[in-house]
Write a protein that holds these residues in place. Structure first.
Motif, PDB file in Angstrom:
ATOM      1  N   LEU A  58     -20.099  21.346 -50.998  1.00 17.26           N
ATOM      2  CA  LEU A  58     -19.826  20.041 -50.387  1.00 17.26           C
ATOM      3  C   LEU A  58     -20.809  19.798 -49.253  1.00 17.26           C
ATOM      4  O   LEU A  58     -21.122  20.709 -48.480  1.00 17.26           O
ATOM      5  CB  LEU A  58     -18.392  19.996 -49.864  1.00 17.26           C
ATOM      6  N   TYR A  59     -21.290  18.551 -49.177  1.00 15.72           N
ATOM      7  CA  TYR A  59     -22.283  18.169 -48.158  1.00 15.72           C
ATOM      8  C   TYR A  59     -21.689  17.112 -47.234  1.00 15.72           C
ATOM      9  O   TYR A  59     -20.855  16.297 -47.649  1.00 15.72           O
ATOM     10  CB  TYR A  59     -23.541  17.601 -48.829  1.00 15.72           C
ATOM     11  N   ASP A  60     -22.174  17.096 -45.986  1.00 12.38           N
ATOM     12  CA  ASP A  60     -21.735  16.064 -45.055  1.00 12.38           C
ATOM     13  C   ASP A  60     -22.634  14.841 -45.179  1.00 12.38           C
ATOM     14  O   ASP A  60     -23.493  14.779 -46.067  1.00 12.38           O
ATOM     15  CB  ASP A  60     -21.694  16.607 -43.615  1.00 12.38           C
ATOM     16  N   ASP A  61     -22.455  13.874 -44.291  1.00 16.08           N
ATOM     17  CA  ASP A  61     -23.232  12.616 -44.342  1.00 16.08           C
ATOM     18  C   ASP A  61     -24.720  12.841 -44.132  1.00 16.08           C
ATOM     19  O   ASP A  61     -25.539  12.039 -44.565  1.00 16.08           O
ATOM     20  CB  ASP A  61     -22.710  11.634 -43.279  1.00 16.08           C
ATOM     21  N   GLU A  62     -25.077  13.933 -43.449  1.00 19.45           N
ATOM     22  CA  GLU A  62     -26.488  14.219 -43.185  1.00 19.45           C
ATOM     23  C   GLU A  62     -27.093  15.122 -44.255  1.00 19.45           C
ATOM     24  O   GLU A  62     -28.151  15.710 -44.071  1.00 19.45           O
ATOM     25  CB  GLU A  62     -26.620  14.874 -41.804  1.00 19.45           C
ATOM     26  N   LYS A  63     -26.412  15.281 -45.371  1.00 18.24           N
ATOM     27  CA  LYS A  63     -26.869  16.095 -46.515  1.00 18.24           C
ATOM     28  C   LYS A  63     -26.975  17.579 -46.176  1.00 18.24           C
ATOM     29  O   LYS A  63     -27.759  18.313 -46.754  1.00 18.24           O
ATOM     30  CB  LYS A  63     -28.225  15.600 -47.053  1.00 18.24           C
ATOM     31  N   LYS A  64     -26.171  18.013 -45.190  1.00 19.89           N
ATOM     32  CA  LYS A  64     -26.111  19.429 -44.850  1.00 19.89           C
ATOM     33  C   LYS A  64     -24.875  20.019 -45.520  1.00 19.89           C
ATOM     34  O   LYS A  64     -23.844  19.354 -45.639  1.00 19.89           O
ATOM     35  CB  LYS A  64     -26.020  19.631 -43.339  1.00 19.89           C
ATOM     36  N   VAL A  65     -24.991  21.282 -45.905  1.00 16.46           N
ATOM     37  CA  VAL A  65     -23.856  21.944 -46.536  1.00 16.46           C
ATOM     38  C   VAL A  65     -22.726  22.043 -45.529  1.00 16.46           C
ATOM     39  O   VAL A  65     -22.897  22.578 -44.438  1.00 16.46           O
ATOM     40  CB  VAL A  65     -24.251  23.359 -47.032  1.00 16.46           C
ATOM     41  N   SER A  66     -21.562  21.498 -45.904  1.00 17.40           N
ATOM     42  CA  SER A  66     -20.429  21.544 -44.978  1.00 17.40           C
ATOM     43  C   SER A  66     -19.369  22.551 -45.425  1.00 17.40           C
ATOM     44  O   SER A  66     -18.625  23.066 -44.605  1.00 17.40           O
ATOM     45  CB  SER A  66     -19.802  20.160 -44.825  1.00 17.40           C
ATOM     46  N   ALA A  67     -19.309  22.822 -46.738  1.00 16.29           N
ATOM     47  CA  ALA A  67     -18.305  23.771 -47.233  1.00 16.29           C
ATOM     48  C   ALA A  67     -18.607  24.157 -48.675  1.00 16.29           C
ATOM     49  O   ALA A  67     -19.362  23.474 -49.369  1.00 16.29           O
ATOM     50  CB  ALA A  67     -16.910  23.166 -47.142  1.00 16.29           C
ATOM     51  N   ILE A  68     -18.010  25.249 -49.072  1.00 14.32           N
ATOM     52  CA  ILE A  68     -18.047  25.657 -50.477  1.00 14.32           C
ATOM     53  C   ILE A  68     -16.599  25.789 -50.894  1.00 14.32           C
ATOM     54  O   ILE A  68     -15.834  26.541 -50.287  1.00 14.32           O
ATOM     55  CB  ILE A  68     -18.798  26.978 -50.679  1.00 14.32           C
ATOM     56  N   GLU A  69     -16.225  25.009 -51.890  1.00 15.20           N
ATOM     57  CA  GLU A  69     -14.848  24.992 -52.348  1.00 15.20           C
ATOM     58  C   GLU A  69     -14.743  25.681 -53.698  1.00 15.20           C
ATOM     59  O   GLU A  69     -15.526  25.390 -54.603  1.00 15.20           O
ATOM     60  CB  GLU A  69     -14.394  23.531 -52.486  1.00 15.20           C
ATOM     61  N   THR A  70     -13.797  26.603 -53.822  1.00 17.09           N
ATOM     62  CA  THR A  70     -13.611  27.282 -55.100  1.00 17.09           C
ATOM     63  C   THR A  70     -12.582  26.540 -55.942  1.00 17.09           C
ATOM     64  O   THR A  70     -11.796  25.737 -55.434  1.00 17.09           O
ATOM     65  CB  THR A  70     -13.153  28.738 -54.893  1.00 17.09           C
ATOM     66  N   VAL A  71     -12.591  26.838 -57.243  1.00 15.43           N
ATOM     67  CA  VAL A  71     -11.653  26.221 -58.181  1.00 15.43           C
ATOM     68  C   VAL A  71     -10.653  27.309 -58.590  1.00 15.43           C
ATOM     69  O   VAL A  71     -10.897  28.059 -59.543  1.00 15.43           O
ATOM     70  CB  VAL A  71     -12.404  25.652 -59.414  1.00 15.43           C
ATOM     71  N   PRO A  72      -9.541  27.418 -57.866  1.00 16.71           N
ATOM     72  CA  PRO A  72      -8.596  28.518 -58.099  1.00 16.71           C
ATOM     73  C   PRO A  72      -8.069  28.588 -59.533  1.00 16.71           C
ATOM     74  O   PRO A  72      -7.876  29.680 -60.063  1.00 16.71           O
ATOM     75  CB  PRO A  72      -7.457  28.235 -57.116  1.00 16.71           C
ATOM     76  N   TYR A  73      -7.822  27.447 -60.156  1.00  9.81           N
ATOM     77  CA  TYR A  73      -7.284  27.462 -61.525  1.00  9.81           C
ATOM     78  C   TYR A  73      -8.211  28.234 -62.458  1.00  9.81           C
ATOM     79  O   TYR A  73      -7.771  29.114 -63.200  1.00  9.81           O
ATOM     80  CB  TYR A  73      -7.068  26.032 -62.033  1.00  9.81           C
ATOM     81  N   ASN A  74      -9.506  27.902 -62.431  1.00  5.49           N
ATOM     82  CA  ASN A  74     -10.456  28.574 -63.325  1.00  5.49           C
ATOM     83  C   ASN A  74     -10.630  30.052 -62.974  1.00  5.49           C
ATOM     84  O   ASN A  74     -10.758  30.902 -63.856  1.00  5.49           O
ATOM     85  CB  ASN A  74     -11.813  27.875 -63.295  1.00  5.49           C
TER      86      ASN A  74
END
Length: 193
Positions: A58-74
């Motif tokens: 996930l990126y913020d408005d300034e195109k910087k990485v703001s987070a990495i989100e995992t997909v728990p179901y998969n």
């Protein structure tokens, strides 16, 4: 006379047991590796996972990485499916055997591969444990590699006449990875799943 025989038996056992344990553990590890590698390879071939199946950057408005989100179901699905497949295959290993010449159990190059054969058997002890884990590592200037892998632990019992040995073996397989360009938020390696 009986004291000499007893001493000879004790010395023979001291020579044979460590080598027998090594041979039995090697056979158990080799057998587990063949089953797990084939199972995981078939599973990955059938599913063809990509990084986006497990995580999203996930990126913020300034195109910087703001987070990495995992997909728990998969992640949970892969963990459960791999566990079922591997445990089914490992159950079929019970009683798998090979023969080894007694000379190979002696600490002697001259006797290696010679003499009557004894049987080495393997069988699973419990079930395989599958854990999904994340690793973050530097991939160059301003780049981070995010790797998602399956860590599989198997406990096997192997035996030769008179002895039985337990062996723990760990295998790690990469499920997906991605090189993230830019500063990644302060993340330390953690386990998921």
């Amino acid at each position: 006379m009986s004291t000499i025989v007893l001493i000879a038996l004790i010395k023979t056992e001291k020579c044979i047991k460590p080598v027998a344990e090594l041979q039995a553990e090697h056979f158990a590890q080799k057998t587990a590796a063949q089953v797990i590698e084939a199972t995981v390879s078939d599973y990955l071939e059938a599913n063809r996972f990509t990084y986006s199946d497990f995580a999203a950057v996930l990126y913020d408005d300034e195109k910087k990485v703001s987070a990495i989100e995992t997909v728990p179901y998969n992640i949970n699905k892969v963990q459960a499916e791999l566990g079922i497949l591997i445990n089914k295959k490992i159950e079929k290993l019970s009683g798998k055997a090979t023969d080894i010449p007694i000379g190979s159990l002696m600490d002697s190059n001259i006797l290696a591969g010679k003499g009557p054969k004894i049987n080495i058997k393997v069988s699973p002890v419990g079930s395989a444990q599958i854990r999904i884990k994340n690793d973050f590592s530097s991939a160059g200037l301003n780049q981070t590699c995010h790797r998602i892998s399956a860590l599989i632990t198997v406990k096997m019992s192997s035996s030769v006449p008179l002895y039985s040995f337990d062996t723990n073996t760990e295998f790690e397989f990469v499920l997906a990875e991605n090189v993230i360009v830019g500063n990644v938020p302060d993340l330390s390696p953690y386990n998921i799943g």
